[in-house]
Design a protein around this motif. Sequence first.
Motif, PDB file in Angstrom:
ATOM      1  N   GLY A   9      -7.779 -43.200  59.203  1.00 10.06           N
ATOM      2  CA  GLY A   9      -6.576 -42.403  58.940  1.00 10.06           C
ATOM      3  C   GLY A   9      -5.553 -43.219  58.156  1.00 10.06           C
ATOM      4  O   GLY A   9      -5.547 -44.447  58.189  1.00 10.06           O
ATOM      5  N   VAL A  10      -4.701 -42.519  57.435  1.00  7.41           N
ATOM      6  CA  VAL A  10      -3.668 -43.179  56.621  1.00  7.41           C
ATOM      7  C   VAL A  10      -2.365 -42.410  56.767  1.00  7.41           C
ATOM      8  O   VAL A  10      -2.350 -41.179  56.743  1.00  7.41           O
ATOM      9  N   LEU A  11      -1.281 -43.147  56.895  1.00  7.23           N
ATOM     10  CA  LEU A  11       0.053 -42.577  56.959  1.00  7.23           C
ATOM     11  C   LEU A  11       0.834 -43.058  55.753  1.00  7.23           C
ATOM     12  O   LEU A  11       0.895 -44.258  55.486  1.00  7.23           O
ATOM     13  N   LEU A  41      -0.024 -49.031  45.217  1.00  6.47           N
ATOM     14  CA  LEU A  41       0.254 -47.609  45.421  1.00  6.47           C
ATOM     15  C   LEU A  41       1.715 -47.385  45.796  1.00  6.47           C
ATOM     16  O   LEU A  41       2.358 -46.455  45.304  1.00  6.47           O
ATOM     17  N   VAL A  42       2.248 -48.248  46.658  1.00  4.06           N
ATOM     18  CA  VAL A  42       3.658 -48.148  47.045  1.00  4.06           C
ATOM     19  C   VAL A  42       4.544 -48.322  45.813  1.00  4.06           C
ATOM     20  O   VAL A  42       5.505 -47.563  45.607  1.00  4.06           O
ATOM     21  N   GLN A  60       0.120 -37.941  43.566  1.00  9.11           N
ATOM     22  CA  GLN A  60      -0.693 -39.057  43.081  1.00  9.11           C
ATOM     23  C   GLN A  60      -1.010 -40.039  44.203  1.00  9.11           C
ATOM     24  O   GLN A  60      -2.129 -40.565  44.280  1.00  9.11           O
ATOM     25  N   ALA A  61      -0.046 -40.291  45.082  1.00  5.37           N
ATOM     26  CA  ALA A  61      -0.288 -41.210  46.198  1.00  5.37           C
ATOM     27  C   ALA A  61      -1.357 -40.655  47.140  1.00  5.37           C
ATOM     28  O   ALA A  61      -2.265 -41.372  47.557  1.00  5.37           O
ATOM     29  N   VAL A  62      -1.263 -39.370  47.454  1.00  2.00           N
ATOM     30  CA  VAL A  62      -2.257 -38.745  48.328  1.00  2.00           C
ATOM     31  C   VAL A  62      -3.626 -38.773  47.666  1.00  2.00           C
ATOM     32  O   VAL A  62      -4.635 -39.087  48.307  1.00  2.00           O
ATOM     33  N   SER A  66      -6.889 -40.687  49.105  1.00  2.00           N
ATOM     34  CA  SER A  66      -8.121 -39.913  49.297  1.00  2.00           C
ATOM     35  C   SER A  66      -9.297 -40.543  48.567  1.00  2.00           C
ATOM     36  O   SER A  66     -10.418 -40.576  49.082  1.00  2.00           O
ATOM     37  N   ALA A  67      -9.060 -41.053  47.366  1.00  2.50           N
ATOM     38  CA  ALA A  67     -10.127 -41.696  46.593  1.00  2.50           C
ATOM     39  C   ALA A  67     -10.644 -42.936  47.306  1.00  2.50           C
ATOM     40  O   ALA A  67     -11.848 -43.195  47.330  1.00  2.50           O
ATOM     41  N   ARG A  68      -9.739 -43.696  47.905  1.00  2.91           N
ATOM     42  CA  ARG A  68     -10.164 -44.890  48.641  1.00  2.91           C
ATOM     43  C   ARG A  68     -10.943 -44.506  49.895  1.00  2.91           C
ATOM     44  O   ARG A  68     -11.938 -45.142  50.233  1.00  2.91           O
TER      45      ARG A  68
END
Length: 93
Positions: A9-11, A41-42, A60-62, A66-68
Motif C-alpha cells: 500500500g502507498v499513502l 516523485l515528491v 501524475q503522482a498516482v 501505480s506503475a511502481r
Amino acid sequence: MWDTEHNNGVLIYLLVPEHAIEIVADRGLARCVAPGEWQALVSQLAVHLREGRYEEGLAQAVDAVSARQAAHFPRRGAGTAYANELPDAPAVR
C-alpha cells in the motif's frame, strides 16, 4: 495501508497548510523502490502544486505510484483481478 496482502500500500500525504508532501510506502513496496525514486516523485508533485496544477500533479503522482506497484507486484496470469484492498477516495481531515 499497512495491512494489504503484499504489504504494498502507498499513502500520498499532503499537509497543505505546512506545504508538506510525503509518500509513504508499506514495507513490501519500500523494499523494491529506492528512496530517491520516492523523493523524485515528491519533487515533481511539489512543482505542480506550486504552479497551481493540483489535479494534473496528483494524477501524475498516482500514476507513477501505480506503475511502481505494477512493476514489482504484477498481476498473475491473464484475467487475474485483484480486489482493491484500500479505498481510493481522498481522506480530508
